[in-house]
Each structure stands twice: as C-alpha cells, then as structure tokens.
Design a protein around this motif. Structure first.
Motif, PDB file in Angstrom:
ATOM      1  N   ALA A   1      48.385  44.442  41.989  1.00 57.95           N
ATOM      2  CA  ALA A   1      47.574  42.933  42.794  1.00 57.95           C
ATOM      3  C   ALA A   1      47.332  42.297  42.238  1.00 57.95           C
ATOM      4  CB  ALA A   1      47.630  43.621  44.006  1.00 57.95           C
ATOM      5  N   LYS A   2      46.053  43.514  42.185  1.00 57.76           N
ATOM      6  CA  LYS A   2      44.253  43.140  41.389  1.00 57.76           C
ATOM      7  C   LYS A   2      44.238  42.400  39.947  1.00 57.76           C
ATOM      8  CE  LYS A   2      39.706  42.736  41.639  1.00 57.76           C
ATOM      9  NZ  LYS A   2      38.857  42.367  42.762  1.00 57.76           N
ATOM     10  N   TRP A   3      45.050  42.788  39.399  1.00 58.38           N
ATOM     11  CA  TRP A   3      45.219  41.832  37.970  1.00 58.38           C
ATOM     12  C   TRP A   3      46.242  39.954  37.971  1.00 58.38           C
ATOM     13  CZ3 TRP A   3      49.072  44.554  33.678  1.00 58.38           C
ATOM     14  CH2 TRP A   3      48.985  44.137  32.278  1.00 58.38           C
ATOM     15  N   VAL A   4      46.826  40.053  38.783  1.00 58.58           N
ATOM     16  CA  VAL A   4      47.190  39.393  39.435  1.00 58.58           C
ATOM     17  C   VAL A   4      46.351  38.196  39.855  1.00 58.58           C
ATOM     18  CG1 VAL A   4      49.044  37.320  40.431  1.00 58.58           C
ATOM     19  CG2 VAL A   4      49.944  39.945  39.559  1.00 58.58           C
ATOM     20  N   GLN A   5      45.494  38.811  40.509  1.00 56.79           N
ATOM     21  CA  GLN A   5      44.429  37.896  41.685  1.00 56.79           C
ATOM     22  C   GLN A   5      43.269  37.574  40.181  1.00 56.79           C
ATOM     23  OE1 GLN A   5      42.028  40.304  44.432  1.00 56.79           O
ATOM     24  NE2 GLN A   5      40.737  39.138  44.253  1.00 56.79           N
ATOM     25  N   GLU A   6      42.579  38.361  39.541  1.00 54.72           N
ATOM     26  CA  GLU A   6      42.040  38.272  38.367  1.00 54.72           C
ATOM     27  C   GLU A   6      42.531  37.215  37.394  1.00 54.72           C
ATOM     28  OE1 GLU A   6      38.866  38.634  37.803  1.00 54.72           O
ATOM     29  OE2 GLU A   6      38.903  40.242  39.772  1.00 54.72           O
ATOM     30  N   ALA A   7      43.597  37.215  36.962  1.00 57.37           N
ATOM     31  CA  ALA A   7      44.599  36.493  36.360  1.00 57.37           C
ATOM     32  C   ALA A   7      44.226  35.065  36.781  1.00 57.37           C
ATOM     33  CB  ALA A   7      45.641  36.583  35.630  1.00 57.37           C
ATOM     34  N   LEU A   8      44.493  34.742  38.209  1.00 57.30           N
ATOM     35  CA  LEU A   8      44.520  33.961  38.807  1.00 57.30           C
ATOM     36  C   LEU A   8      43.135  33.202  38.791  1.00 57.30           C
ATOM     37  CD1 LEU A   8      47.168  34.318  41.541  1.00 57.30           C
ATOM     38  CD2 LEU A   8      47.324  32.256  39.470  1.00 57.30           C
ATOM     39  N   ARG A   9      42.788  33.640  38.839  1.00 59.89           N
ATOM     40  CA  ARG A   9      41.454  32.985  39.235  1.00 59.89           C
ATOM     41  C   ARG A   9      40.384  32.464  37.894  1.00 59.89           C
ATOM     42  NH1 ARG A   9      36.393  34.787  37.283  1.00 59.89           N
ATOM     43  NH2 ARG A   9      36.981  36.832  36.613  1.00 59.89           N
ATOM     44  N   VAL A  10      40.616  33.130  36.222  1.00 58.79           N
ATOM     45  CA  VAL A  10      40.813  32.757  35.159  1.00 58.79           C
ATOM     46  C   VAL A  10      41.585  31.652  35.137  1.00 58.79           C
ATOM     47  CG1 VAL A  10      41.151  33.690  32.878  1.00 58.79           C
ATOM     48  CG2 VAL A  10      40.053  34.746  34.489  1.00 58.79           C
ATOM     49  N   ALA A  11      42.599  31.922  34.994  1.00 57.15           N
ATOM     50  CA  ALA A  11      43.532  30.363  34.920  1.00 57.15           C
ATOM     51  C   ALA A  11      43.291  29.345  35.734  1.00 57.15           C
ATOM     52  CB  ALA A  11      45.241  30.440  35.103  1.00 57.15           C
ATOM     53  N   ARG A  12      43.559  28.520  34.830  1.00 62.25           N
ATOM     54  CA  ARG A  12      42.930  26.697  34.723  1.00 62.25           C
ATOM     55  C   ARG A  12      44.428  26.390  35.546  1.00 62.25           C
ATOM     56  NH1 ARG A  12      39.210  26.504  30.874  1.00 62.25           N
ATOM     57  NH2 ARG A  12      41.039  25.711  29.425  1.00 62.25           N
ATOM     58  N   LYS A  13      45.547  26.247  35.290  1.00 63.07           N
ATOM     59  CA  LYS A  13      46.856  26.019  35.271  1.00 63.07           C
ATOM     60  C   LYS A  13      48.039  26.417  36.404  1.00 63.07           C
ATOM     61  CE  LYS A  13      46.628  22.639  31.404  1.00 63.07           C
ATOM     62  NZ  LYS A  13      47.008  21.793  30.272  1.00 63.07           N
ATOM     63  N   ARG A  14      48.570  27.611  35.199  1.00 62.80           N
ATOM     64  CA  ARG A  14      49.190  28.842  35.829  1.00 62.80           C
ATOM     65  C   ARG A  14      49.044  30.153  35.188  1.00 62.80           C
ATOM     66  NH1 ARG A  14      51.222  24.979  32.799  1.00 62.80           N
ATOM     67  NH2 ARG A  14      51.887  23.832  34.100  1.00 62.80           N
ATOM     68  N   VAL A  15      49.631  31.014  35.845  1.00 66.12           N
ATOM     69  CA  VAL A  15      50.047  32.763  35.328  1.00 66.12           C
ATOM     70  C   VAL A  15      51.181  33.059  35.002  1.00 66.12           C
ATOM     71  CG1 VAL A  15      49.496  34.242  36.051  1.00 66.12           C
ATOM     72  CG2 VAL A  15      47.810  33.211  36.848  1.00 66.12           C
ATOM     73  N   VAL A  16      51.306  33.918  34.034  1.00 64.58           N
ATOM     74  CA  VAL A  16      53.135  33.354  33.525  1.00 64.58           C
ATOM     75  C   VAL A  16      53.304  34.988  33.315  1.00 64.58           C
ATOM     76  CG1 VAL A  16      54.815  32.953  31.955  1.00 64.58           C
ATOM     77  CG2 VAL A  16      53.214  31.297  32.731  1.00 64.58           C
ATOM     78  N   VAL A  17      54.111  35.319  34.009  1.00 65.41           N
ATOM     79  CA  VAL A  17      54.439  36.573  33.756  1.00 65.41           C
ATOM     80  C   VAL A  17      55.974  36.597  32.929  1.00 65.41           C
ATOM     81  CG1 VAL A  17      55.831  37.254  35.762  1.00 65.41           C
ATOM     82  CG2 VAL A  17      54.485  39.595  34.942  1.00 65.41           C
TER      83      VAL A  17
ATOM     84  N   PHE B   1      65.662  39.390  30.064  1.00 65.23           N
ATOM     85  CA  PHE B   1      64.277  39.329  30.627  1.00 65.23           C
ATOM     86  C   PHE B   1      64.111  37.769  31.827  1.00 65.23           C
ATOM     87  CE2 PHE B   1      64.229  38.526  26.736  1.00 65.23           C
ATOM     88  CZ  PHE B   1      63.713  37.304  26.767  1.00 65.23           C
ATOM     89  N   HIS B   2      63.457  37.820  32.700  1.00 65.39           N
ATOM     90  CA  HIS B   2      62.920  36.236  32.836  1.00 65.39           C
ATOM     91  C   HIS B   2      61.515  36.423  32.698  1.00 65.39           C
ATOM     92  CE1 HIS B   2      67.238  36.912  35.621  1.00 65.39           C
ATOM     93  NE2 HIS B   2      67.320  36.711  34.770  1.00 65.39           N
ATOM     94  N   TYR B   3      61.222  34.946  33.068  1.00 65.22           N
ATOM     95  CA  TYR B   3      59.831  35.086  33.473  1.00 65.22           C
ATOM     96  C   TYR B   3      59.455  34.281  34.272  1.00 65.22           C
ATOM     97  CZ  TYR B   3      59.820  34.183  28.138  1.00 65.22           C
ATOM     98  OH  TYR B   3      59.615  34.776  26.902  1.00 65.22           O
ATOM     99  N   GLY B   4      58.401  34.593  35.301  1.00 63.42           N
ATOM    100  CA  GLY B   4      57.569  33.953  36.683  1.00 63.42           C
ATOM    101  C   GLY B   4      56.642  33.067  36.385  1.00 63.42           C
ATOM    102  N   VAL B   5      56.536  32.474  37.314  1.00 65.38           N
ATOM    103  CA  VAL B   5      55.093  31.228  37.366  1.00 65.38           C
ATOM    104  C   VAL B   5      54.746  30.714  38.497  1.00 65.38           C
ATOM    105  CG1 VAL B   5      54.331  29.288  36.819  1.00 65.38           C
ATOM    106  CG2 VAL B   5      56.424  30.420  35.189  1.00 65.38           C
ATOM    107  N   ILE B   6      53.509  31.485  38.527  1.00 65.22           N
ATOM    108  CA  ILE B   6      52.029  31.148  39.680  1.00 65.22           C
ATOM    109  C   ILE B   6      51.217  30.086  38.774  1.00 65.22           C
ATOM    110  CG2 ILE B   6      50.510  31.421  41.350  1.00 65.22           C
ATOM    111  CD1 ILE B   6      51.643  34.167  41.031  1.00 65.22           C
ATOM    112  N   GLU B   7      52.184  29.102  39.694  1.00 57.22           N
ATOM    113  CA  GLU B   7      50.485  27.584  39.440  1.00 57.22           C
ATOM    114  C   GLU B   7      50.215  27.988  40.286  1.00 57.22           C
ATOM    115  OE1 GLU B   7      51.062  25.302  37.096  1.00 57.22           O
ATOM    116  OE2 GLU B   7      53.997  25.051  37.822  1.00 57.22           O
ATOM    117  N   LYS B   8      48.541  27.548  39.589  1.00 56.66           N
ATOM    118  CA  LYS B   8      47.305  27.187  40.051  1.00 56.66           C
ATOM    119  C   LYS B   8      46.820  26.425  41.289  1.00 56.66           C
ATOM    120  CE  LYS B   8      43.040  29.406  39.711  1.00 56.66           C
ATOM    121  NZ  LYS B   8      42.144  29.127  39.365  1.00 56.66           N
ATOM    122  N   ASN B   9      47.467  25.834  41.676  1.00 52.58           N
ATOM    123  CA  ASN B   9      47.115  24.995  42.406  1.00 52.58           C
ATOM    124  C   ASN B   9      48.578  24.849  43.538  1.00 52.58           C
ATOM    125  OD1 ASN B   9      44.536  24.288  42.423  1.00 52.58           O
ATOM    126  ND2 ASN B   9      45.309  23.168  40.428  1.00 52.58           N
ATOM    127  N   GLY B  10      49.766  26.147  43.345  1.00 57.06           N
ATOM    128  CA  GLY B  10      50.802  25.644  43.880  1.00 57.06           C
ATOM    129  C   GLY B  10      51.171  26.493  45.395  1.00 57.06           C
TER     130      GLY B  10
END
Length: 261
Positions: free
Chosen positions: A212-228, A252-261
């Motif tokens: 969860a911390k890794w995802v949290q920091e990735a979201l803070r650093v990303a301007r547009k999106r985080v992809v896994v 395998f699949h990709y997952g996306v969190i939009e920064k402003n999503g």
C-alpha cells in the motif's frame, strides 16, 4: 552473499578490461578463472559470479540454473509491430505520448522501458530502477553497449537511465508529480510456463511484493497515472484500487489508477 568477477575460459584483452571495469564499478574482487567452471568457482568461494566474456557480461547467482545477461528480448519485435501501427498493451495502459516522462520501478530486462523510450521520444525521459546491484550493472552496461544495427532499438536503449535503487526508497525522495507515469511490474506471484526466457531473471532478480505504501508514493509522484502489470489471477488490482484492463487470452493484465480518477 558476496559477488566476485572472473573472465571467460580463455580471456582476451577485452574480457580482462571488462572484468576490471566490473570490479571498479561494483567494488568487488577479481578471481582468475584457472580452467575452472563458473559453477565450481561459485561453489568453492560461496559467491555469486559475474563473468566478463568477449562481448558481454553474464551473471551467475550461486545455485542458478542459467546465467542472466542483457538482451533486448521482446522489445525488438514489439517496436517493429508498433512501427507498423499495431497496438501494444503496455502503451495502451500507460498512454505515453512524445515528451512524457516515465519511472519504471521494476526495470528487469528492460523491455517495457525500451518501448516507453520509443513512445516518449528523445524529448521524453525514461528512468528504470533495479534493486539488485549485479542485475542493474548487467542491464545498464547492456543498454549502453549491446551491439545492434537495428533502429530505433539502439536509440531507445541508449536513452534509458538505469538507477540501482529500491523503488519505495527512491519514490520517497522524489518531489510530488515528478513523472507523468509511474510503472510497476513486480515479479509474478505465479510462474508463467511460456516465459522460459525469464527464468534467469527470476533466479537473479529480487522478488518484490507490491504494498500500500508503494502505491501511495507512486500516486504522489505521478502526474497522470500509475500502472501495474501482474498475473491475471493476482488480487493486487482489487486490493489497491487499480482498474484492470482485462485481456482474455493473456496470462497477465495491466491495471491503472488515474491520478485524478
């Protein structure tokens, strides 16, 4: 476990020079080959071994069944398909455009980073993190020196900045919105049988678990999106709030969190 450097069985001047370069950059010692096999050296010295060959390095983690060495792997034919106008699932998920910046937190063989470099062009930025010192050294050297006349493959490899760091620690040091995209491809929880060419990387690389911390920091650093990227059976998509791009025929699949999503 310590790592030592040796040469090929019959070293020439180039392999000796490469061996010294590895010793200097990694701060490790040299062990003469003395007609011994790499596995024998590894067993005798209880060490991982980097072998400097005639035109490349090979990394033998102690007990590994195959050496790890740099090769552009799937990136070469992926670039050819993209150049023909065919889609690429990684680019579909990241939505990279020319001039973008991307932080690849789990560089591995570097195939996705090479494709990313093609998408963002020379105006963009691609930084790849690798936590294992030896793997980072092998990939960094390979990206800069792999002998190919194929364009744009060569240009893309040369553009990537390889950084030997643990991803979460590196992310914590970055300002907010430092990269357009932050990408993560932790080692699969399940082995994909068809991916035999990754066996050496599985032996050599670090098996990181998404947190969860890794995802949290990735979201803070990303301007547009985080992809896994993860195995299709993985629960990390739902656990961490990624919107899954379901690919019915893919393992395998990709997952996306939009920064402003």
């Amino acid at each position: 476990m310590r790592t030592i450097v040796t040469t090929a069985g019959r070293p020439d001047d180039l392999s000796i020079t490469l061996a010294q370069k590895a010793c200097d950059e990694l701060g490790i010692s040299f062990e003469p080959r003395k007609k011994r096999s790499v596995s024998k050296i590894s067993e005798t010295l209880d060490a991982n071994v980097i072998m400097a060959g005639k035109n490349r390095y090979e990394y033998y983690p102690k007990g590994a069944t195959a050496p790890f060495f740099f090769h552009p792997n799937s990136a070469a034919f992926r670039l050819k398909r993209i150049d023909r106008g065919e889609g690429d699932p990684f680019l579909h998920a990241t939505e990279l455009v020319r001039g973008d910046s991307i932080l690849d937190c789990t560089l591995g063989m570097g195939s996705d980073a090479i494709v990313a470099a093609f998408a963002v062009g020379t105006e963009g930025e691609v930084v790849g993190l690798e936590v294992n010192h030896n793997v980072a050294f092998i990939v960094k050297h390979g990206m800069k020196n792999y002998d190919t006349s194929e364009l744009p493959l060569t240009e893309c490899m040369r553009q990537i900045k390889v950084v030997q760091r643990e991803a979460l620690d590196y992310l914590k040091e970055l300002p907010d919105s430092s990269f357009d995209v932050v990408y993560m491809d932790p080692m699969f929880e399940e082995i994909i049988v068809e991916s035999n060419n990754f066996e050496a990387l599985r032996d050599a690389g670090s098996h990181q678990q998404l947190t969860a911390k890794w995802v949290q920091e990735a979201l803070r650093v990303a301007r547009k999106r985080v992809v896994v990227k993860a195995h299709f059976r993985s629960r990390i998509f739902e656990e961490y709030g990624f919107t899954r791009d379901v690919r019915l025929t893919a393992k395998f699949h990709y997952g996306v969190i939009e920064k402003n999503g």
